[in-house]
Design a protein around this motif. Structure first.
Motif, PDB file in Angstrom:
ATOM      1  N   LEU A 115      54.017  36.843  38.422  1.00  9.54           N
ATOM      2  CA  LEU A 115      52.799  37.189  37.700  1.00  9.54           C
ATOM      3  C   LEU A 115      52.774  36.440  36.376  1.00  9.54           C
ATOM      4  N   TYR A 124      50.882  36.350  32.640  1.00  9.83           N
ATOM      5  CA  TYR A 124      50.033  37.128  31.737  1.00  9.83           C
ATOM      6  C   TYR A 124      49.848  36.344  30.442  1.00  9.83           C
ATOM      7  N   ARG A 127      44.957  45.391  32.183  1.00  8.78           N
ATOM      8  CA  ARG A 127      45.235  44.149  32.908  1.00  8.78           C
ATOM      9  C   ARG A 127      44.877  42.942  32.053  1.00  8.78           C
ATOM     10  N   ALA A 179      42.814  39.693  38.165  1.00  8.50           N
ATOM     11  CA  ALA A 179      44.074  39.718  38.916  1.00  8.50           C
ATOM     12  C   ALA A 179      44.347  38.379  39.589  1.00  8.50           C
ATOM     13  N   LEU A 222      48.372  45.761  40.295  1.00  9.55           N
ATOM     14  CA  LEU A 222      47.388  45.281  39.319  1.00  9.55           C
ATOM     15  C   LEU A 222      46.035  45.955  39.503  1.00  9.55           C
TER      16      LEU A 222
END
Length: 276
Positions: free
Chosen positions: A24, A26, A107, A111, A127
């Motif tokens: 993931l 971010y 979030r 996503a 998510l």
């Protein structure tokens, strides 16, 4: 841009790692806000067995970009410094930690822009449970969570300044400033970067507000700290009053007796008049 090369390298390395279930991304690049000064930030979810045999530093080094140093930060993430001091933040987690993702406050990005790899689909499920933006507390709870700490830290800063503890006064002022940023953002409905309220403040806040926030900063000089505390008090009071007027009956008004006493204390701080 080196950051985009690193993102591509992480995607390739995660896909090639048979022990990795998901990866993931971010932060700024996931939000579409990344620039030459931005970090690249990842969570990497490995099976427990793969996690036990993975050396994070070796995994990062194998990305194929020179690394000058790797440290482990206070959150348990490995932080690597690449060319031009580009930071890469890597959380090496196990597949048992997907439940932690579901506890994140927001979030903050689509996503599909965050998922680098998702073999099992469990990352997408985690998510999907998150709000896109962190829900803000209702007006009354907002005062308790943000305005009250602002007042508390300012009073502490004023007292330790009078004692002559400049560094402690600056530490307390820093806490007050962060809460002041949240109060100002709420007063202006500029809540897009809530978790890091200083992020993009120059783009998102009114110039008058920015000038007041700048005035609430100071180096380790007693006269300037006292001036910064007075500026922080004035701006926080203004914003709190605006919130109370906007939500009558829901947002408690500022405690004027307390703030008036603080104003008088700061006016009477000997350091505030040095050289005047």
């Amino acid at each position: 841009m080196l950051q985009r090369e690193l993102i591509a390298a992480v995607r390739a390395a995660a896909t090639a790692d048979a022990g990795m279930d998901a990866a993931l991304m971010y932060g700024s690049f996931a939000k579409g806000e990344g620039d030459a000064h931005s970090d690249v930030e990842f969570w990497l979810f490995l099976s427990p067995d793969a996690h036990a045999r993975t050396d994070p530093r070796a995994w990062i080094a194998a990305l194929g970009h020179p690394v000058s140093y790797v440290l482990r930060n206070e959150f348990g993430a490995h932080v690597a410094f690449f060319d031009a001091l580009v930071r890469g933040e890597f959380h090496f987690a196990t597949t048992d930690q997907y439940d932690e993702v579901a506890t994140w406050p927001e979030r903050a990005a689509p996503a599909e822009d965050m998922i680098v790899l998702d073999r099992s689909g469990r990352l997408a499920t985690a998510l999907a449970a998150l709000p896109e933006r962190m829900p803000l507390p209702p007006p009354g709870a907002f005062v308790a969570e943000y305005c009250d700490p602002w007042a508390n830290w300012l009073v502490l800063a004023a007292h330790v300044l009078r004692r002559g503890e400049l560094l402690r006064a600056l530490d307390a002022l820093g806490h007050a400033q962060r809460h002041l940023l949240w109060i100002a953002r709420r007063a202006e409905d500029a809540t897009g970067h809530w978790l890091t309220p200083s992020r993009a403040a120059e783009r998102e806040l009114d110039p008058r507000t920015l000038a007041a926030l700048y005035a609430a900063t100071a180096p380790a000089d007693p006269v300037l700290i006292a001036a910064a505390l007075r500026a922080a008090l004035a701006e926080g009071r203004r914003c709190w009053r605006a919130l109370a007027e906007r939500h009558p009956g829901e947002t408690p008004p500022p405690p004027e007796d307390l703030l008036g006493a603080l104003e008088a204390l700061l006016r009477d701080t000997p350091q505030a008049h040095r050289g005047s």
